[in-house]
Design a protein around this motif. Structure first.
Motif, PDB file in Angstrom:
ATOM      1  N   VAL A   1       1.075  -1.207  -0.106  1.00 33.14           N
ATOM      2  CA  VAL A   1      -0.107  -0.095  -0.256  1.00 33.14           C
ATOM      3  C   VAL A   1       0.701   0.602  -0.135  1.00 33.14           C
ATOM      4  O   VAL A   1       0.326   2.372  -0.463  1.00 33.14           O
ATOM      5  N   TYR A   2       1.929   1.332   0.572  1.00 33.53           N
ATOM      6  CA  TYR A   2       2.829   2.413   1.041  1.00 33.53           C
ATOM      7  C   TYR A   2       3.427   2.749  -0.297  1.00 33.53           C
ATOM      8  O   TYR A   2       3.430   4.369  -0.857  1.00 33.53           O
ATOM      9  N   LYS A   3       4.056   1.309  -0.740  1.00 27.73           N
ATOM     10  CA  LYS A   3       4.398   1.454  -2.140  1.00 27.73           C
ATOM     11  C   LYS A   3       3.693   2.064  -3.919  1.00 27.73           C
ATOM     12  O   LYS A   3       4.231   3.131  -3.920  1.00 27.73           O
ATOM     13  N   SER A   4       2.135   1.849  -3.376  1.00 29.85           N
ATOM     14  CA  SER A   4       2.002   2.186  -4.502  1.00 29.85           C
ATOM     15  C   SER A   4       0.940   3.890  -4.254  1.00 29.85           C
ATOM     16  O   SER A   4       1.091   4.844  -5.337  1.00 29.85           O
ATOM     17  N   GLN A   5       0.944   4.200  -2.762  1.00 23.59           N
ATOM     18  CA  GLN A   5       0.683   5.817  -2.423  1.00 23.59           C
ATOM     19  C   GLN A   5       2.238   6.795  -2.516  1.00 23.59           C
ATOM     20  O   GLN A   5       1.646   7.499  -3.792  1.00 23.59           O
ATOM     21  N   LEU A   6       3.066   6.076  -3.217  1.00 27.55           N
ATOM     22  CA  LEU A   6       4.583   6.311  -3.394  1.00 27.55           C
ATOM     23  C   LEU A   6       4.195   7.237  -4.631  1.00 27.55           C
ATOM     24  O   LEU A   6       4.403   8.224  -4.860  1.00 27.55           O
TER      25      LEU A   6
ATOM     26  N   LEU B   1      -2.021   3.140 -12.991  1.00 27.97           N
ATOM     27  CA  LEU B   1      -1.425   1.552 -12.284  1.00 27.97           C
ATOM     28  C   LEU B   1      -1.876   1.763 -10.750  1.00 27.97           C
ATOM     29  O   LEU B   1      -2.623   0.022 -10.225  1.00 27.97           O
ATOM     30  N   SER B   2      -1.710   2.775 -10.290  1.00 30.07           N
ATOM     31  CA  SER B   2      -1.312   2.752  -8.441  1.00 30.07           C
ATOM     32  C   SER B   2      -3.790   2.764  -8.832  1.00 30.07           C
ATOM     33  O   SER B   2      -3.913   2.015  -8.042  1.00 30.07           O
ATOM     34  N   LYS B   3      -4.283   4.073  -9.800  1.00 29.44           N
ATOM     35  CA  LYS B   3      -5.838   3.533  -9.326  1.00 29.44           C
ATOM     36  C   LYS B   3      -6.030   2.213  -9.134  1.00 29.44           C
ATOM     37  O   LYS B   3      -6.969   1.957  -8.392  1.00 29.44           O
ATOM     38  N   VAL B   4      -5.798   0.971 -10.024  1.00 29.62           N
ATOM     39  CA  VAL B   4      -6.433   0.098 -10.760  1.00 29.62           C
ATOM     40  C   VAL B   4      -5.998  -1.004  -9.528  1.00 29.62           C
ATOM     41  O   VAL B   4      -6.804  -1.760  -9.391  1.00 29.62           O
ATOM     42  N   GLY B   5      -4.867  -0.626  -9.182  1.00 29.88           N
ATOM     43  CA  GLY B   5      -4.351  -1.378  -7.506  1.00 29.88           C
ATOM     44  C   GLY B   5      -5.122  -0.882  -6.185  1.00 29.88           C
ATOM     45  O   GLY B   5      -4.365  -1.480  -5.480  1.00 29.88           O
TER      46      GLY B   5
ATOM     47  N   ALA C   1       0.966  -5.181 -16.474  1.00 32.08           N
ATOM     48  CA  ALA C   1       0.233  -4.920 -15.339  1.00 32.08           C
ATOM     49  C   ALA C   1      -0.322  -4.273 -14.920  1.00 32.08           C
ATOM     50  O   ALA C   1      -1.345  -4.759 -13.954  1.00 32.08           O
ATOM     51  N   ILE C   2      -0.648  -3.408 -16.129  1.00 33.17           N
ATOM     52  CA  ILE C   2      -2.022  -3.002 -15.187  1.00 33.17           C
ATOM     53  C   ILE C   2      -2.981  -3.820 -16.275  1.00 33.17           C
ATOM     54  O   ILE C   2      -4.403  -3.826 -15.670  1.00 33.17           O
TER      55      ILE C   2
ATOM     56  N   ALA D   1      -8.155  -8.502 -13.010  1.00 35.54           N
ATOM     57  CA  ALA D   1      -8.146  -9.397 -11.286  1.00 35.54           C
ATOM     58  C   ALA D   1      -8.737  -8.644 -10.667  1.00 35.54           C
ATOM     59  O   ALA D   1     -10.046  -9.659 -10.112  1.00 35.54           O
ATOM     60  N   ARG D   2      -9.513  -7.334 -10.620  1.00 37.47           N
ATOM     61  CA  ARG D   2     -10.240  -6.469 -10.034  1.00 37.47           C
ATOM     62  C   ARG D   2     -11.640  -6.397 -10.751  1.00 37.47           C
ATOM     63  O   ARG D   2     -13.108  -6.634 -10.021  1.00 37.47           O
TER      64      ARG D   2
END
Ligand code: ADP
Length: 257
Positions: free
Chosen positions: A33-38, A94-98, A225-226, A232-233
């Motif tokens: 989660v931290y990595k995605s926020q960063l 990528l961060s939005k869909v993750g 990755a996207i 998956a979602r």
């Protein structure tokens, strides 16, 4: 009594191992989660100045009487800025869909129309390489349940990869089919193919094959990755069959509407 003691000892050991593993999983999830926020924060910060740079480049480009060298420098800067914009947009997506706090808002989507739009947009790149795009779809709408923009992105990324990683003059086959309570989108190319070793890491962020033919093509390693996060979602899954030198077939299964 000995047996009971032994079993109890083993149960306590198992419980401790379970607890340790559980804690490790939680720590890894928190780090993720931290990595995605960063990534999201950094991408936002980069996006604003880049938009300003692009605006100024455009303004300078329309200045009359620029000499040839200045004009070609401006063009090179423009290409660099465009590329950066693409990378940053991919990182933001990528961060939005993750993001688990940003679930899909699903509605019925006609994949037939999505595919047609993607083919329209890819046709110039395909023609430039003399690629033939064959389409194998049933008549009428093929309805999936999901977010139209995200499913468009899945389709666009797979087709643009097929175009990029297929040598001139070959054929790409795109298909749609209904399969019980699922729909299947197929993207098959007769391109470079992907080794078994590369297939294991194909859907991780920034992965690019070391295959020299593939490396020669521009890319960020974020496209698949996207794709995999979006699928998956949507509670779908992806199957891949590929052989080096022969080509690749991606099949995306999505819930039907
Ligand atoms: P990018 O294309 O930007 O490098 P992707 O995540 O879309 O990023 O793809 C990751 C890598 O997988 C590519 O660099 C390429 O090596 C390989 N790849 C993807 N699609 C195909 C394909 N259809 N045929 C061969 N290789 C592919």
């Amino acid at each position: 009594a000995l047996d009971i003691g032994h079993d109890l000892g083993r149960a306590i050991l198992n419980a401790r191992t379970f607890e340790r593993e559980h804690r490790l999983v939680e720590e890894l999830q928190a780090l993720d989660v931290y990595k995605s926020q960063l990534i999201a924060t950094v991408s936002h910060e980069l996006k604003n100045p880049l938009t300003a740079i692009l605006g100024h480049l455009e303004m300078l480009d329309s200045t009359p009487d620029l000499n040839g060298m200045t004009r070609s420098s401006l063009a090179a800067m423009g290409r660099g800025a465009q590329r950066l914009t693409r990378v940053i947009d991919d990182l933001l997506l990528l961060s939005k869909v993750g993001d688990p706090n940003n679930p899909v808002i699903a509605a019925p989507v006609d994949l037939h129309r999505v595919l047609d739009d993607v083919i329209d947009l890819s046709s110039i790149a395909a023609e430039r390489k003399h690629l033939t795009i064959e389409v194998d779809v049933p008549p009428g709408a093929v309805m999936a349940m999901g977010d139209a923009d995200e499913l468009d992105r899945v389709c666009a990324n797979l087709v643009s990869n097929a175009v990029k990683y297929t040598p001139e003059g070959r054929t790409i086959t795109l298909g749609l089919a209904r399969d019980g309570d699922q729909v299947v989108l197929t993207c098959a190319d007769a391109g470079f193919g992907i080794s078994a070793q590369d297939q294991e890491r194909l859907f991780t962020e920034f992965f690019r094959s070391t295959n020299p033919e593939a490396v020669a093509q521009p890319g960020t390693g974020l496209g698949l990755a996207i794709v995999s996060r979006i699928v998956a979602r949507h509670h779908g899954h992806i199957e891949l069959e590929s052989e080096l030198g022969k080509g690749s077939t991606f099949r995306v299964y999505l819930p039907a509407a």
